[in-house]
Structures are given as C-alpha cells and as structure tokens.
Enzyme design. Structure first.
Site, short mmCIF file in Angstrom:
data_model
loop_
_atom_site.label_atom_id
_atom_site.label_comp_id
_atom_site.label_asym_id
_atom_site.label_seq_id
_atom_site.Cartn_x
_atom_site.Cartn_y
_atom_site.Cartn_z
N ASP A 77 55.10 14.17 25.23
CA ASP A 77 53.80 13.73 25.76
C ASP A 77 53.07 12.88 24.71
O ASP A 77 52.73 13.37 23.63
CB ASP A 77 52.97 14.96 26.13
CG ASP A 77 51.73 14.62 26.94
OD1 ASP A 77 51.32 13.45 26.96
OD2 ASP A 77 51.16 15.54 27.55
N HIS A 116 54.09 12.78 29.53
CA HIS A 116 52.99 13.57 30.08
C HIS A 116 53.27 14.01 31.51
O HIS A 116 52.91 15.13 31.90
CB HIS A 116 51.69 12.75 30.03
CG HIS A 116 50.49 13.49 30.52
ND1 HIS A 116 50.02 14.65 29.92
CD2 HIS A 116 49.66 13.26 31.58
CE1 HIS A 116 48.95 15.10 30.58
NE2 HIS A 116 48.72 14.27 31.58
N SER A 154 46.76 18.79 32.42
CA SER A 154 46.00 17.58 32.15
C SER A 154 44.52 17.81 32.42
O SER A 154 43.92 18.73 31.88
CB SER A 154 46.58 16.42 32.99
OG SER A 154 46.09 15.18 32.56
#
Length: 334
Positions: A286, A315, A133
């Site tokens: 995701d 995610h 991320s």
C-alpha cells in the site's frame, strides 16, 4: 436500501448546520434477542451502503460476515451521493442541489450521523466494527469517542490522522475537478470530465508500479493507444458514470481533515481511549496508507493485534484480498 429521516437541525464540526438529514442504510440478517450479533461495516470514499456489493468474499451468505449469523449494518456516509444528505442533494431553501454551498464535512460529522442511526435502530452494543481506508477512519473516530460501544474492531489500510502524502494526492484530484469549467454548475453531472481525471490520479495511489507493469504493459511496437493509457480513461469514465464530482470533492476534503486527536490531548491519547479488542491490518504494498500508519495505530491501542497482508494490488488489496483478511479476522475473533 432503507432511509432514515432526521427532522432536526444537524450541527457540523465546521460551525454550520443542516436543517435535517436523510441517511441511506442497509441491513442484512436478524438482530438476536440478546442484541449481541451486530456487525457495523464502514464504507470507503465512493462506495455505498451495500457491503455485499463492494466487499464480496467477506460480507454475504457463507462468508465470514454472514447474515445467517450476524445483524449487518452499513450506512452511506454524510456527503455522499448514494442516498445520504450531501452536496448532490436538493437544498430545501433553493430547490436546487447544494453544490458548493454545502457545509464542509468531516469524518467526525459522518460518525455523528452514524450515531443518530444507531439510536434509531435501538442498537446499544456492536459486536464487531470493520472498515478499510476512509471506513477505518470513521471506525477509529467512533470507537474513540464511544469506547464502550464496540466489543471488537478491525481497521484495515487506514490511519489515525491523514498524511501529507494523502492530502497531496487528494488536492491533486480536486485540482482536476476544479479545472473542469462545469464543476460549479448546480447539476448532478457537473464536473464529470474533471472527475474522470481525478479518478485517474487516484488510481496511481490505489495500485502501484508493479501492478501496472504486470497488467498494463504492451508487448508490441505501437506508438500510441497504450494499455495503461486506456486503463486510466476507463477507470475515470467508470467512476464518473456512477458518482458526483461535487461529492467526491467534499469527501476527499473530509479525508484530509481526518485527525482523531483534534481537540484532544493528542492522536496517541485518542487511540488509547479505545477499549475494544482491536485488530489492525496493513497491506504491505500500500502506497497511500503505508504499513507504518497501521503499526502506529496498533502501538497506541492497548493489546491491539497487528497483521500485514501481502498483496499485488496495493491499497485496493483491502477490498480484494478477502480470503486472507477473513482468516486474520476469524483468528482474532476466536
């Protein structure tokens, strides 16, 4: 937890500067005599400098990233409220927290702070850089700007430039914080209710419809107090108890501005500047960082290896699917 103090002016990408920095960081293991066992772990939006705490199953004794084998470094990012200088820190000029007087932070600024820590620790080569991320955004920025530093990199559930979809989610969260009339107060807990609402919005992007249907569906005839509703309140309160709304506001802004092609020829050109062996991993479910973004990264880094992990968790799978992720990284490093 350690703290590195940098007692010089720190210039930022927005054109402003800070009079100095404090960087909170953690190390595990011992540096080998050849200094060839460094693993630098990059954390995401609201995590801290202790990857054993938030990435269990991947980092720690008897896991893939093992302090018995590696010298593990993780630094809290610029703008956070976990020990590194940020908007929740005390402004030496006023004696109050910076609040919204803090300069705009970018991912590049975070990386420049990491570079100061690397020099302080006398690290000249990093065997493996890994981040998911926002952590992956930092790693891409750094490995593009200093291509000879990293031998191997692994970026998970991330992108090379933040998407309009991601910016829209982040803006919605900041609007929730801004709707809290306390959010501009020079207090650590300012904007706490707004942060709770922001986190509830964020959860919709971290998970997905299938996750909520399978874990938060009620099977009785109630009229109110639904499981999904309680879950949103719980997640919001959980974050507001440990994090500062002002830091969340700034870090989400930093994510929005992420673009490794800024002031360069293009995003593909910046990716092609990466010379480390690269593993790029996507999470199939995701919604926030869809797999197409990781495919784009892998396509533009020479000889990059691309993998997709199936996960129920959207995610958040990059933090949860540690067994599958470990296998991919282990095979890659071999």
């Amino acid at each position: 937890m350690n703290t590195y103090k940098y007692d010089h002016e720190f210039s930022m990408e927005c054109g402003k500067s800070l009079p100095g920095l404090e960087i909170s960081y953690t190390t595990y293991g011992k540096l080998s005599p050849e200094k060839d066992n460094v693993v630098w772990v990059f954390h995401a939006l609201t995590a801290n400098a202790d990857p054993v705490e938030w990435w269990p199953g991947l980092v720690g004794s008897n896991f893939l990233i093992d302090p018995e084998k590696h010298f593990i470094i993780c630094a809290n990012i610029l703008g956070s409220c976990y020990g590194t200088t940020g908007p929740a820190s005390i402004n030496p000029a006023t004696g109050e927290i910076y609040g919204f007087d803090f300069p705009l932070v970018t991912v590049k600024d975070m990386v420049e702070a990491h570079k100061l820590l690397r020099k302080h620790l006398d690290i000249h080569k990093i065997y493996l850089g890994i981040g998911g991320s926002m952590g992956g955004q930092q790693l891409l920025e750094w490995s593009s700007s200093e291509p000879d530093l990293f031998e191997n990199i692994c970026v998970v559930a991330t992108n090379a430039r933040h998407s309009a979809w991601g910016i829209a989610f982040n803006t919605s969260q900041r609007m929730a914080i801004e709707a809290d009339p306390t959010h501009t107060e020079k207090k650590i807990k300012a904007g706490a209710k707004g942060l709770e609402a922001a986190r509830a919005i964020a959860m919709l992007s971290y998970r997905n419809q299938t996750t909520y249907r399978k874990t938060q569906t009620d099977f009785d005839d109630k009229l109110d107090d639904f499981k999904a509703s309680s879950y949103q309140y719980y997640q919001g309160k959980k974050l507001s108890d440990r994090f500062a709304a002002v830091s969340y506001w700034y870090l989400s802004k930093a994510m929005d501005s992420h673009n490794i092609g800024r002031n360069k020829k293009s995003v593909p050109h910046a990716l092609k500047n990466i010379t480390a062996r690269a593993l790029v991993v996507g999470i199939r479910s995701d919604l926030l960082f869809p797999v197409a973004e990781q495919k784009f990264i892998a396509k533009n880094i020479k000889d990059a290896r691309f993998a997709v992990i199936d996960s129920f968790y959207g995610h958040d799978g990059f933090l949860i699917e540690t067994e599958a992720l470990s296998k991919e990284i282990e095979n890659f490093l071999k």
